[in-house]
Design a protein around this motif. Structure first.
Motif, mmCIF file in Angstrom:
data_model
loop_
_atom_site.group_PDB
_atom_site.id
_atom_site.type_symbol
_atom_site.label_atom_id
_atom_site.label_comp_id
_atom_site.label_asym_id
_atom_site.label_seq_id
_atom_site.Cartn_x
_atom_site.Cartn_y
_atom_site.Cartn_z
ATOM 1 N N LEU A 23 -43.818 5.275 -78.249
ATOM 2 C CA LEU A 23 -44.716 5.325 -79.402
ATOM 3 C C LEU A 23 -46.151 4.993 -78.989
ATOM 4 N N VAL A 24 -46.300 3.982 -78.143
ATOM 5 C CA VAL A 24 -47.634 3.608 -77.660
ATOM 6 C C VAL A 24 -48.237 4.744 -76.849
ATOM 7 N N ALA A 25 -47.459 5.310 -75.944
ATOM 8 C CA ALA A 25 -47.953 6.404 -75.119
ATOM 9 C C ALA A 25 -48.297 7.622 -75.969
ATOM 10 N N ALA A 26 -47.489 7.881 -76.995
ATOM 11 C CA ALA A 26 -47.754 9.027 -77.870
ATOM 12 C C ALA A 26 -49.095 8.871 -78.580
ATOM 13 N N PHE A 27 -49.421 7.651 -78.993
ATOM 14 C CA PHE A 27 -50.710 7.420 -79.643
ATOM 15 C C PHE A 27 -51.868 7.721 -78.694
ATOM 16 N N ILE A 28 -51.749 7.263 -77.459
ATOM 17 C CA ILE A 28 -52.825 7.484 -76.483
ATOM 18 C C ILE A 28 -53.009 8.975 -76.224
ATOM 19 N N ILE A 29 -51.902 9.693 -76.061
ATOM 20 C CA ILE A 29 -51.971 11.130 -75.808
ATOM 21 C C ILE A 29 -52.577 11.859 -76.989
ATOM 22 N N ALA A 30 -52.138 11.508 -78.189
ATOM 23 C CA ALA A 30 -52.640 12.188 -79.388
ATOM 24 C C ALA A 30 -54.119 11.904 -79.625
ATOM 25 N N LEU A 31 -54.563 10.710 -79.285
ATOM 26 C CA LEU A 31 -55.975 10.377 -79.441
ATOM 27 C C LEU A 31 -56.843 11.340 -78.639
ATOM 28 N N ILE A 130 -35.514 9.833 -76.748
ATOM 29 C CA ILE A 130 -35.389 9.430 -78.147
ATOM 30 C C ILE A 130 -34.030 9.823 -78.702
ATOM 31 N N ALA A 131 -33.591 11.054 -78.409
ATOM 32 C CA ALA A 131 -32.288 11.511 -78.898
ATOM 33 C C ALA A 131 -31.157 10.684 -78.311
ATOM 34 N N ARG A 132 -31.275 10.305 -77.040
ATOM 35 C CA ARG A 132 -30.201 9.565 -76.370
ATOM 36 C C ARG A 132 -30.118 8.122 -76.837
ATOM 37 N N LEU A 133 -31.242 7.514 -77.192
ATOM 38 C CA LEU A 133 -31.267 6.089 -77.509
ATOM 39 C C LEU A 133 -31.329 5.781 -78.998
ATOM 40 N N SER A 134 -31.619 6.762 -79.842
ATOM 41 C CA SER A 134 -31.758 6.494 -81.277
ATOM 42 C C SER A 134 -30.410 6.218 -81.928
ATOM 43 N N PRO A 135 -30.293 5.126 -82.705
ATOM 44 C CA PRO A 135 -29.067 4.889 -83.477
ATOM 45 C C PRO A 135 -28.882 6.001 -84.501
ATOM 46 N N ILE A 142 -36.896 7.048 -86.880
ATOM 47 C CA ILE A 142 -37.518 7.007 -85.558
ATOM 48 C C ILE A 142 -38.329 8.273 -85.304
ATOM 49 N N SER A 143 -37.807 9.408 -85.739
ATOM 50 C CA SER A 143 -38.574 10.648 -85.601
ATOM 51 C C SER A 143 -39.873 10.571 -86.383
ATOM 52 N N GLY A 144 -39.818 9.934 -87.566
ATOM 53 C CA GLY A 144 -41.030 9.760 -88.356
ATOM 54 C C GLY A 144 -42.026 8.822 -87.695
ATOM 55 N N LEU A 145 -41.525 7.749 -87.071
ATOM 56 C CA LEU A 145 -42.413 6.822 -86.372
ATOM 57 C C LEU A 145 -43.079 7.484 -85.176
ATOM 58 N N TYR A 146 -42.322 8.308 -84.460
ATOM 59 C CA TYR A 146 -42.881 9.009 -83.298
ATOM 60 C C TYR A 146 -43.967 9.980 -83.754
ATOM 61 N N LEU A 332 -41.761 18.234 -92.800
ATOM 62 C CA LEU A 332 -40.904 19.081 -91.969
ATOM 63 C C LEU A 332 -40.558 18.436 -90.628
ATOM 64 N N GLY A 333 -41.553 17.859 -89.945
ATOM 65 C CA GLY A 333 -41.380 17.403 -88.576
ATOM 66 C C GLY A 333 -40.224 16.438 -88.335
ATOM 67 N N PRO A 334 -40.168 15.275 -89.013
ATOM 68 C CA PRO A 334 -39.087 14.324 -88.756
ATOM 69 C C PRO A 334 -37.694 14.888 -89.048
ATOM 70 N N ALA A 335 -37.573 15.675 -90.117
ATOM 71 C CA ALA A 335 -36.270 16.246 -90.457
ATOM 72 C C ALA A 335 -35.812 17.224 -89.389
ATOM 73 N N GLN A 336 -36.734 18.020 -88.907
ATOM 74 C CA GLN A 336 -36.403 18.993 -87.875
ATOM 75 C C GLN A 336 -36.011 18.302 -86.569
ATOM 76 N N GLN A 337 -36.783 17.282 -86.179
ATOM 77 C CA GLN A 337 -36.474 16.546 -84.956
ATOM 78 C C GLN A 337 -35.146 15.802 -85.082
ATOM 79 N N ALA A 338 -34.903 15.194 -86.251
ATOM 80 C CA ALA A 338 -33.657 14.460 -86.450
ATOM 81 C C ALA A 338 -32.456 15.390 -86.402
ATOM 82 N N SER A 339 -32.601 16.615 -86.903
ATOM 83 C CA SER A 339 -31.487 17.562 -86.868
ATOM 84 C C SER A 339 -31.113 17.923 -85.435
ATOM 85 N N ILE A 340 -32.111 18.012 -84.544
ATOM 86 C CA ILE A 340 -31.828 18.280 -83.136
ATOM 87 C C ILE A 340 -31.146 17.076 -82.496
#
Length: 427
Positions: A23-31, A130-135, A142-146, A332-340
């Motif tokens: 999440l921290v790295a994603a913020f830096i990249i998106a900035l 994320i997919a491997r470690l998410s409960p 978690i997809s929404g937080l990312y 759309l984004g979190p639902a789509q990611q969560a479905s995968i």
């Protein structure tokens, strides 16, 4: 109780530390990305090319992501997510710094294309981890937080870019390249040297070689995965291709060089604000009501807002459409990611399946700017945006055939229950 309204009653699991690092790295990249996105097409135009050629600068990045996605997916399975993540981010950093030094359009095209391989490496590896470690009960959250981490960067990036506009269009590339190096360092020192990530999250005795791999062919068994390929194509076309290429060019054409740059920057920021408003609830919502409804609502909002954008020539109308487009993408984004993630399942290696999904998004991001740029040059922006909006129908049609179910089901579960009503991964 009616299965359509059955809530997930499992206790909310804490977010794994590894995901927090991402999440921290994603913020830096998106900035950094938000910093250069509004000016990239205009930077290309400064080399005396038209709208179509400027749009190619966006498409070439997605094109190299597309062709190298299978390679990146295989590398994630063999070498592990953290290593591939760090390598990918550093490649994009190199590409971005080169963009700041280029002297002509061809050099810019090559520099941007170089970063595509690195981008698909860190994108797939992050999604796989994320997919491997998410409960199971918190995948949507978690997809929404990312997505929210990217949002914060996308809000700050364009605003910062507007402030730095007097310094010219090359400085943001140097800032973004430096930010990417920082993101790579964060992941490397936190995760890159941890051997325990090469073991199964649920069974630590399993080494990486023993972790079950989900291939694209196996994932295609799931109706949700097949639908996600369609919606991913629509999402890539609209939320990545059109937003990052045609919207800045449209602002430049309508509002002029000076005001156009400012309006484009604030439009990208307002898109992110709309995204954020949706992300306040969309991640949790998809864990409660399932994946299908949020996906279809989000696609519908994208269709209406993007289609209306070319009609407005006022800054107010342009801004309103940008907010609603961001809101649709945020649903759309979190639902789509969560479905995968549902399809892959906790503790399994989904690099190859995620590569297939990533390719569908990149294909849309490639075709969208090229076709829309051609339509804008040959006709006008109204037609370009209108045709692009209709692409959302591709995703809507794909998801209309997906049944709604109570809970996420992994592929292995689906194959054991073929013929039942609870064999889909959409919840």
């Amino acid at each position: 109780m009616n299965k359509f309204f059955t809530r997930n009653t499992k206790a909310r699991a804490p977010i794994p530390r590894e995901i927090g690092v991402l999440l921290v790295a994603a913020f830096i990249i998106a900035l950094g990305f938000g910093l250069i996105a509004p000016i990239l097409p205009q930077y290309a135009v400064s080399f005396d090319v038209g709208a179509a050629a400027a749009s190619v600068i966006v498409s070439i990045f997605a094109f190299t992501r597309l062709i190298f996605a299978p390679v990146a997916g295989a590398l994630v399975g063999k070498l592990g997510e953290p290593r591939i993540y760090v390598t990918g981010v550093l490649l994009v950093a190199l590409s971005t710094l080169l963009c700041g030094f280029v002297q002509n359009y061809t050099q810019l095209l090559i520099a941007r294309g170089l970063g595509g391989f690195g981008s698909t490496m860190f994108t797939i590896s992050a999604m796989a981890l994320i997919a491997r470690l998410s409960p199971e009960a918190s995948r949507g959250r978690i997809s929404g937080l990312y997505a929210g981490a990217f949002l914060l960067g996308n809000v700050a990036g364009p605003v910062l870019g507007s402030v730095l506009a007097p310094l010219g269009m090359r400085v943001p590339f140097f800032i973004y390249g430096t930010a990417l190096v920082a993101a790579a360092a964060v992941v490397y020192f936190a995760l890159g040297r941890r051997r325990d990530l090469d073991r199964d999250a649920e069974d630590p005795k399993k080494t990486r070689a023993a972790i079950e791999v989900v291939t694209t062919r196996e994932a295609l068994i799931s109706p949700a995965y097949r639908a996600a390929l369609f919606s991913g194509f629509s999402y890539g076309w609209l939320a990545f291709g059109i937003r990052n290429s045609m919207i800045p060019l449209f602002a430049l054409a309508v509002f002029g060089q000076g005001l156009g740059t400012t309006v484009a920057g604030f439009s990208m920021a307002l898109f992110a604000i709309g995204n954020g408003l949706a992300l306040l609830f969309s991640g949790k919502l998809t864990d409660v009501v399932g994946r299908k409804i949020p996906v279809m609502v989000g696609l519908t909002l994208l269709l209406v807002s993007i289609g209306s954008m070319g009609v407005f020539t006022s800054a107010a109308g342009f801004i309103i459409c940008s907010i609603f487009a961001g809101f649709g993408g945020g649903i759309l984004g979190p639902a789509q990611q969560a479905s995968i993630s549902d399809v892959i399942g906790t503790g399994r290696n989904g690099g190859k399946a995620l590569a297939g999904f990533q390719m569908s998004q990149d294909l849309g991001a490639i075709i969208g700017p090229l076709l829309a740029g051609f339509l804008a040059d040959a006709f006008n922006y109204e037609i370009a945006f209108g045709v692009s909006a209709l692409v959302a129908l591709v995703g809507l049609i794909g998801w209309s055939f997906v049944p709604r179910t109570i809970r996420p089901v992994a592929i292995s579960d689906e194959t054991d229950t073929v013929g039942s009503q609870n064999t889909d991964t959409t919840k």
